[in-house]
Every structure is written in structure tokens, then in C-alpha cells.
Scaffold this motif. Structure first.
Motif, short mmCIF file in Angstrom:
data_model
loop_
_atom_site.label_atom_id
_atom_site.label_comp_id
_atom_site.label_asym_id
_atom_site.label_seq_id
_atom_site.Cartn_x
_atom_site.Cartn_y
_atom_site.Cartn_z
N PHE A 201 -2.78 4.61 5.62
CA PHE A 201 -3.27 3.23 5.57
C PHE A 201 -2.89 2.51 6.84
CE2 PHE A 201 0.82 3.45 3.40
CZ PHE A 201 1.57 2.50 4.08
N LYS A 202 -3.60 1.41 7.09
CA LYS A 202 -3.33 0.56 8.25
C LYS A 202 -3.35 -0.89 7.78
CE LYS A 202 -3.26 -0.23 12.86
NZ LYS A 202 -2.26 0.28 13.80
N GLU A 203 -2.28 -1.62 8.11
CA GLU A 203 -2.19 -3.03 7.75
C GLU A 203 -2.63 -3.89 8.93
OE1 GLU A 203 1.79 -2.31 4.95
OE2 GLU A 203 1.96 -3.26 6.93
N PHE A 204 -3.40 -4.93 8.62
CA PHE A 204 -3.91 -5.81 9.67
C PHE A 204 -3.53 -7.26 9.37
CE2 PHE A 204 -6.66 -2.12 9.81
CZ PHE A 204 -6.81 -1.89 11.17
N HIS A 205 -2.98 -7.95 10.37
CA HIS A 205 -2.75 -9.41 10.36
C HIS A 205 -1.81 -9.86 9.24
CE1 HIS A 205 -6.04 -9.08 13.12
NE2 HIS A 205 -6.89 -8.74 12.18
N PHE A 206 -0.71 -9.13 9.07
CA PHE A 206 0.28 -9.49 8.05
C PHE A 206 1.30 -10.51 8.55
CE2 PHE A 206 0.50 -6.01 4.59
CZ PHE A 206 -0.87 -6.00 4.49
N LYS A 207 1.39 -10.69 9.85
CA LYS A 207 2.54 -11.36 10.46
C LYS A 207 2.84 -12.74 9.87
CE LYS A 207 4.39 -12.64 15.00
NZ LYS A 207 4.13 -12.67 16.47
N GLU A 208 1.82 -13.55 9.64
CA GLU A 208 2.05 -14.93 9.22
C GLU A 208 1.95 -15.13 7.71
OE1 GLU A 208 -0.60 -17.39 11.42
OE2 GLU A 208 0.18 -16.79 13.37
N PHE A 209 1.97 -14.04 6.95
CA PHE A 209 1.76 -14.15 5.51
C PHE A 209 2.89 -13.45 4.74
CE2 PHE A 209 -2.30 -14.33 7.66
CZ PHE A 209 -2.91 -15.43 7.07
N ALA A 210 3.12 -13.95 3.53
CA ALA A 210 4.17 -13.39 2.67
C ALA A 210 3.60 -12.23 1.86
CB ALA A 210 4.73 -14.47 1.75
N ILE A 211 3.55 -11.06 2.49
CA ILE A 211 3.00 -9.87 1.85
C ILE A 211 4.05 -8.77 1.89
CG2 ILE A 211 1.16 -8.15 1.87
CD1 ILE A 211 -0.59 -10.20 3.32
N SER A 212 4.39 -8.24 0.73
CA SER A 212 5.41 -7.20 0.63
C SER A 212 4.77 -5.85 0.35
CB SER A 212 6.41 -7.53 -0.48
OG SER A 212 5.74 -7.58 -1.74
N TYR A 213 5.49 -4.79 0.69
CA TYR A 213 5.02 -3.43 0.43
C TYR A 213 6.13 -2.64 -0.23
CZ TYR A 213 4.08 1.51 1.26
OH TYR A 213 3.92 2.86 1.10
N SER A 214 5.76 -1.83 -1.23
CA SER A 214 6.74 -0.95 -1.87
C SER A 214 6.08 0.38 -2.19
CB SER A 214 7.29 -1.59 -3.15
OG SER A 214 6.25 -1.80 -4.10
N LYS A 215 6.90 1.39 -2.35
CA LYS A 215 6.41 2.74 -2.62
C LYS A 215 7.29 3.38 -3.69
CE LYS A 215 5.76 7.20 -0.24
NZ LYS A 215 5.87 7.88 1.08
N GLU A 216 6.64 3.92 -4.70
CA GLU A 216 7.35 4.60 -5.78
C GLU A 216 6.81 6.01 -5.94
OE1 GLU A 216 7.22 2.43 -9.40
OE2 GLU A 216 8.13 0.61 -8.57
N THR A 217 7.70 6.96 -6.16
CA THR A 217 7.30 8.35 -6.29
C THR A 217 7.82 8.92 -7.60
OG1 THR A 217 7.38 8.63 -3.89
CG2 THR A 217 7.36 10.63 -5.21
N SER A 218 6.92 9.54 -8.35
CA SER A 218 7.31 10.25 -9.58
C SER A 218 7.02 11.72 -9.37
CB SER A 218 6.52 9.70 -10.77
OG SER A 218 5.13 9.95 -10.61
N ASP A 219 7.09 12.49 -10.45
CA ASP A 219 6.87 13.94 -10.33
C ASP A 219 5.47 14.27 -9.85
OD1 ASP A 219 9.44 14.37 -11.15
OD2 ASP A 219 8.91 14.69 -13.27
N ASP A 220 4.48 13.51 -10.32
CA ASP A 220 3.09 13.87 -10.04
C ASP A 220 2.34 12.86 -9.18
OD1 ASP A 220 3.16 16.28 -11.53
OD2 ASP A 220 2.95 15.11 -13.38
N TYR A 221 2.86 11.64 -9.02
CA TYR A 221 2.09 10.61 -8.34
C TYR A 221 2.97 9.78 -7.40
CZ TYR A 221 -1.54 11.63 -11.74
OH TYR A 221 -2.49 12.27 -12.50
N THR A 222 2.32 9.25 -6.39
CA THR A 222 2.94 8.28 -5.49
C THR A 222 2.16 6.98 -5.59
OG1 THR A 222 3.68 9.98 -3.94
CG2 THR A 222 3.55 7.73 -3.11
N THR A 223 2.86 5.88 -5.79
CA THR A 223 2.21 4.58 -5.95
C THR A 223 2.60 3.66 -4.81
OG1 THR A 223 2.24 4.81 -8.36
CG2 THR A 223 1.87 2.60 -7.48
N HIS A 224 1.59 3.18 -4.10
CA HIS A 224 1.78 2.21 -3.01
C HIS A 224 1.36 0.84 -3.53
CE1 HIS A 224 1.96 5.57 -0.06
NE2 HIS A 224 1.05 6.11 -0.86
#
Length: 659
Positions: A201-224
Motif C-alpha cells: 500500500f501507499k499512503e498519500f497526504h497524511f501529514k496534516e491529518f489525524a490518521i492512525s495505522y495498525s496491523k494485527e496478525t493471526s494464524d491465517d490472516y493479517t489485518t491492516h
């Protein structure tokens, strides 16, 4: 001591009444709590957004990427929840859902939540209109639109839309924008991908905004997960870039996936995108030479003395004889029609016209290449993200014997062989050489001097102070290309009317007395307009002195940028102008004053104003050249300061007195 004796029937009745009372009490408390919570939500939103008529409470996109046997299974779920705070927001009671071959709508739910004394009442939306909507000037596409009208929208009601889609082509995933035309309380993107699927993925124009990112991994899936809070509405300003240039968004794509230990690339690098594109265009190659096309190529190139002349002749034939109509339906949005079909029907989209042009060039013995490119409204490059979201157009690249590369766009109705269409200047092009070979090249910016406008006039005063004059104005490059749609093939009266804004001098009494146009048909020559004119009430005579501002034609480009402007200004092309005003002053008069010369050189434009005089003439020459295709906010102060200096200067008049 007293004893009470109850039979079984009496006891059952007592217990039933008690149970009903308990359930009723619990239900009442539950509804009261729910009602209190909803009222609290409304009060909080009204407090947080006192001036808004509508707020997006939630904008959420959930993307599921899974593996089903030997292929990918991709689905999306969109949830949009808006709260209407005033009666005015009832004007925004509609939403649209889109469905296409590649992004097929599976189901949707739309309803209004109407505030009641105790909680909310759910009112399903039943008024749904389905139709095919023209988009971006496309003649036909397969996008079906569902327009949903939400019922009973009023103050403190909510409109909620939930839409589920199936994505059939893994290379065509949607992007996600966090902003809306309204303020947004919460915006969320969730991508849940199977562990054997590689997502980038590519993030665009986040600098001036309150946007968070997290990543979770289980046995079968990864959630962004990306989550934005308290997002302002995006604004659209005149002559601005597309919202993709400034609004926060995420573009995500699948690099590849593994099945039983075998890795299958999807868009792991640019060669994967090129391979997919090449396979698509290869499916429609002509099997055999097409005699009608071949005969025509021989005819239109028979007088061409060299390869570049042949290429010009073929390009102009396709440009002038094939009508451009955009056509997008499933894979037909990516697969060009055959050269035979485009030739026989005399119409095609950009892919069809490019394919015909390439075929005709090959029949003329010239090597050329199909080329994918994005117009300037798409601010991405293949280097950043090797996905179809980078491009929306196809042209042909041709390299002459000296190594010069030409970007030929036959959809540009008034374009020239030398000029790439203005909408692709500066863009990165993907040039297909063969199945396993490609190049990326940037389309050059056309220099301002190649888009020059020269307006030269000579004028004099009659006894009643009426100005009469004659002039010739020439348009080159993109200046010519931009003018032609206004006047080409039009009656003389319409041509005259549409040329006035380009010719006007002095004030609104300006009148064209005669007009003629030269080289309208020859794309390789500047277009020239010869005209005579008159202007009333422009100069003043006081006693034996005449006061006249020789600047009959101010530079229209030099307008101040409003201080409240936020976003960049995108010019269609670089331009240079030369304005020459020759004043033949009356016999017996001499110049007693003329303004000083002016020179302004900065990073955004160059400007010079010079006066020259002879025994009977005063000549004003202005030269202007724009240096920036894009004016960013950091340029605004420089621009405005220079404009102020110019505006103050051009208000000065020259003075002539009797000898």
C-alpha cells in the motif's frame, strides 16, 4: 399465625405477572438507556459541529482478500452513516452506488434512522433508480448506477448505506479517501488478507491529518487498519489539481499470493503490470494484412520523402478521420478494438485509435510502440505504484532516426505531430517494446516559447479622439490548439464573436471593423488573425496635451491569487506573450513623458516592459513568459507581489504636447 393456601393455577398466574413486570421494567430501562445514548450522540455532534447541517459519522470500507482453491476471492463492504442536523440537509437525501463488471454489486441496504421519543425508528429506503450514467465523457461504459433516495430526512435523522461488492479482477482494487464534501467524524479502512497474500500500500497526504495505522496478525490472516478522526471537508478551488493531489487516501494492491508453495505474482513490480497489459492488447492483433488499410497507407505516404514525413502523414490521417468516442465495458476498457474495426467504423476510443495508428505506421515501414499513460489529473507514477490506477489513456510512441521520441495522441483533435497532448505533459509513460521488454519515459514539458502569442498593433487618433488601428495576432503551439475548437468550422460571425476576448483593446467600446484568419488548416504553422479596430473614450486631451496609456492590452494572465486560497493552481501549459503597441501620434506633437521600463524576473514568470520612440511613434513592447506549470502555495506571495508592481506600473500614461 395466618396461612395462605394457593392452588397451582393461582401460583402460575402470580409468577407470570411478576415475570412480565420484570421484563417490562428491563425493556423500559433498555429503551430509556438507548434513547439517552442516542440523544447524547445528537447533542454531542451538535456541540462539536455547531455550524454544520450534515456530518459524516462513519465512513468505513472493509476489504476481504482470501484464497479460494487456486484463485483470489476479494470482496468489499462499504458503510456510510450520515447525521442530518438541520432541515437544510434534506437537500442531501440521495446516495449513489456503482456496479461494474470488475466491481459487481452483490447486495445493499439503505435506510433512514428517525429520532423518536424512545430511540430510533428504522425506515427502509424503497425509492431506488437504476441507470447507466455517463462518466468522464465516456460514450459507453458498463457502470450501472443506483440512485437511492432516503425517506423522511429531517433534523437529527440519520441516513445509512451498506453496500457489498465482489472484486473480480485483483489488479483493480479500489482506493480509499478519508475526506468527504462534509466534515467527517470517523473514517476507517480495514484490509483483511490471507496470510499467503502479499499486500502492499501507499499512503498519500497524511501529514496534516489525524490518521492512525495498525496491523494485527493471526494464524491465517493479517489485518491492516487505518482510522482517521475529525476530518475537515475537502474543498475544490478553481484551476486546482484533482483531490488526489491533496486529500488523504490510501492506494493498496496485491503483489502476489502463494498456493502450495508456488508464488503467483499479481503486481509485485512494473513488469507484472506490463505483462498483463501486453496480454490484453495481444488478444486483438490483426491476423493478416488488411488490404483497405494497406492501400490507404500507400496513398497517404506516396509523396513523403523520409520516415518522419511518412509518420506525420499517417498521424494526421488518423487524427482527422477517426472520431474519438470513449468506450468502457468490462475488459473492453482495457482491450483495444482491432485496427480493422476502428478503420471500418471510423470511430474508436484512445486504445482503438492508438492501435490503428500503430498498425498503419508499421505498414508504412515505421516502428512504433503502444504506450500507457495517465493524464495530469492522476498524480501518480509507475515508479511509485505499479498499478492500473496510474494510467487512464493510451497513445503511440515513435522514435525518429535521430533518436527523438514523439508521443503521438490521435485523440487530440487539433493537436500536432510535434506536440504531445497538453494533458500528458510531465507524465511518466509506459512504452511496450515487446512481450518481455518495456521502457518508462517522461513526456517533456513544452517550453513557453513554443506556445507563444504575438499581438502587434499600430494605431492613431482621429480628430474626435477616436482610436483607429490595425493588428495581427499569431497563436503557436498549445495556444493555437486551445483556440481552434472555438473557431474552426464556425461561421464568420461566430468566429468574430469568439475572437473578441483575445483581441480586445482599451475598454468595452472596442469594436472590430474587419477580420481575416490565415493558416487555419495547417497544423504546422502559427494561426494568424488580421484585424482592424476602433476604440472610443480611451484617451484624454487637456489643452495642448494628450494623455494616453499605451497599454491597450493588459496581460490577462496577471491576476492576483486570493489570500484565502489553499491549494496549488494548475496551468494547462506554459505560455509566452509578446504585445507590441505602436502609437502614431498626431503631427505637431512630441513625447514629453513616457513611463520608465519595467523588468520582473522571478521563479514563476518573467516580464519586461520597454518603451522606444522615434520622431512620430511611441512603441510599447511587453514580453511575458510563464515558468511554472504548477503554482504551489509557496509561490503565491512571489506571484502577488510581482502582480502588484505590474498593476501599479501599467496605470501610468504617456503624455504628448504640441511642439
Amino acid at each position: 399465625m395466618m396461612y395462605f393456601i394457593f392452588d397451582n393455577q393461582t401460583l402460575t398466574g402470580v409468577f407470570c405477572k411478576k415475570r412480565f413486570l420484570v421484563i417490562y421494567t428491563l425493556l423500559f430501562l433498555l429503551l430509556s438507556t438507548f434513547s439517552f445514548a442516542q440523544n447524547k450522540l445528537i447533542r454531542q455532534i451538535q456541540s462539536d459541529y455547531p455550524k454544520e447541517s450534515l456530518v459524516v459519522l462513519e465512513n468505513e470500507l472493509f476489504v476481504s482478500i482470501d484464497i479460494d482453491h487456486d484463485s483470489l476471492k476479494i470482496s468489499t463492504r462499504k458503510r456510510l452513516d450520515k447525521i442530518h442536523l438541520t432541515k437544510l440537509s434534506s437537500n442531501f437525501n440521495e446516495e449513489k452506488i456503482f456496479s461494474s463488471f470488475f466491481n459487481a454489486l452483490q447486495s445493499f441496504e439503505a435506510f433512514t434512522m428517525k429520532q423518536q421519543k424512545r430511540g430510533w425508528k428504522k425506515i427502509p429506503a424503497t425509492q431506488v433508480e437504476s441507470y447507466n450514467e455517463d462518466s468522464r465523457g465516456i460514450f459507453f461504459d458498463d457502470v450501472e448506477t443506483k440512485k437511492i433516495s432516503f425517506p423522511a430526512i429531517s433534523s437529527n435523522s440519520r441516513s445509512i448505506l451498506i453496500a457489498n461488492h465482489i472484486v473480480k479482477e485483483p489488479r483493480l482494487l479500489p482506493s480509499f479517501y478519508f475526506q468527504s464534501i462534509f466534515k467527517t467524524k470517523n473514517a476507517k479502512l480495514i484490509i483483511k488478507a490471507h496470510k499467503d497474500v502479499s499486500v502492499s500500500f501507499k499512503e498519500f497526504h497524511f501529514k496534516e491529518f489525524a490518521i492512525s495505522y495498525s496491523k494485527e496478525t493471526s494464524d491465517d490472516y493479517t489485518t491492516h487498519t487505518w482510522e482517521g478522526k475529525e476530518l475537515p471537508e475537502f474543498t475544490i478551488e478553481p484551476e486546482s489539481t484533482s483531490i488526489a493531489s491533496y486529500s488523504p487516501h490510501v492506494i493498496f494492491f496485491i503483489k502476489g499470493f502463494s498456493i502450495e508453495g508456488n508464488y503467483i505474482p499479481v503486481l509485485s513490480e512494473l513488469k507484472d503490470l506490463h505483462q498483463w497489459y501486453f496480454d490484453l492488447i495481444s488478444s486483438n492483433k490483426p491476423n493478416n494484412p488488411y488490404s483497405s488499410i494497406d492501400s490507404l497507407v500507400s496513398v497517404i505516404t506516396e509523396n513523403s520523402s523520409n520516415p518522419i514525413a511518412k509518420a506525420r502523414s499517417v498521424y494526421y490521417w488518423v487524427r482527422d478521420n477517426i472520431n474519438y468516442v470513449a468506450f468502457e465495458q468490462g475488459l473492453l476498457g482495457f482491450v483495444p478494438a482491432s485496427p480493422e474495426y476502428v478503420f471500418d467504423t471510423r470511430y474508436g476510443d484512445c486504445k482503438g485509435m492508438a492501435t490503428l495508428l500503430k498498425y498503419m505506421l508499421s505498414q508504412a515501414g515505421l516502428q512504433s510502440y503502444l504506450t500507457w499513460i495517465g493524464t495530469r489529473e492522476i498524480p501518480y507514477s509507475y515508479t511509485e505504484i505499479p498499478t492500473p490506477q496510474v494510467d487512464n489513456h493510451m497513445i503511440v510512441s515513435y522514435r525518429d532516426d535521430d533518436g527523438k521520441l514523439y508521443f503521438l495522441d490521435p485523440t487530440s483533435k487539433y493537436g500536432t505531430f510535434e506536440l504531445p497532448s497538453s494533458m500528458i505533459q510531465g507524465k511518466q509513460a509506459l512504452i511496450s517494446i515487446s512481450k518481455d521488454s518495456f521502457l518508462t519515459e517522461h513526456v517533456p514539458l513544452v517550453k513557453s516559447m513554443d506556445n507563444e502569442v504575438i499581438d502587434s498593433v499600430e494605431f492613431f487618433l482621429e480628430e474626435d479622439m477616436l482610436i483607429r488601428g490595425r493588428g495581427v495576432i499569431s497563436f503557436s503551439g498549445y495556444s493555437r490548439v486551445g483556440l481552434l475548437p472555438l473557431i474552426y468550422g464556425k461561421p464568420k460571425s461566430i468566429q468574430k464573436e469568439r475572437l473578441i476576448p483575445f483581441l480586445i483593446k482599451g475598454n468595452n467600446t472596442f469594436s472590430i471593423d474587419s477580420l481575416s484568419i490565415e493558416d487555419l488548416e495547417d497544423p504546422e504553422k502559427p494561426l494568424k488573425v488580421y484585424y482592424t479596430f476602433s476604440v472610443k473614450d480611451y484617451c484624454r486631451k487637456v489643452g495642448d496635451e494628450i494623455f494616453i496609456n499605451l497599454n491597450l492590452d493588459e496581460l490577462a494572465e496577471l491576476i492576483k491569487i486570493p489570500p484565502e486560497r489553499k491549494f496549488s493552481i494548475e496551468n494547462e501549459f506554459l505560455i509566452s506573450k509578446k504585445l507590441i503597441q505602436v502609437f502614431c501620434f498626431p503631427k505637431g506633437y512630441e513625447v514629453t513623458f513616457n513611463p520608465k521600463d519595467l523588468v520582473i524576473f522571478n521563479e514563476v514568470f518573467n516580464l519586461s516592459v520597454n518603451y522606444n520612440k522615434s520622431s512620430d511613434k511611441l512603441i510599447l513592447e511587453q514580453k511575458f513568459s510563464l515558468n511554472k506549470l504548477m503554482l504551489h502555495p509557496r509561490h503565491f506571495n512571489v506571484w502577488n507581489k510581482a502582480i502588484s508592481e505590474y498593476k501599479n506600473y501599467v496605470n501610468e500614461s504617456a503624455v504628448f504636447a504640441k511642439k
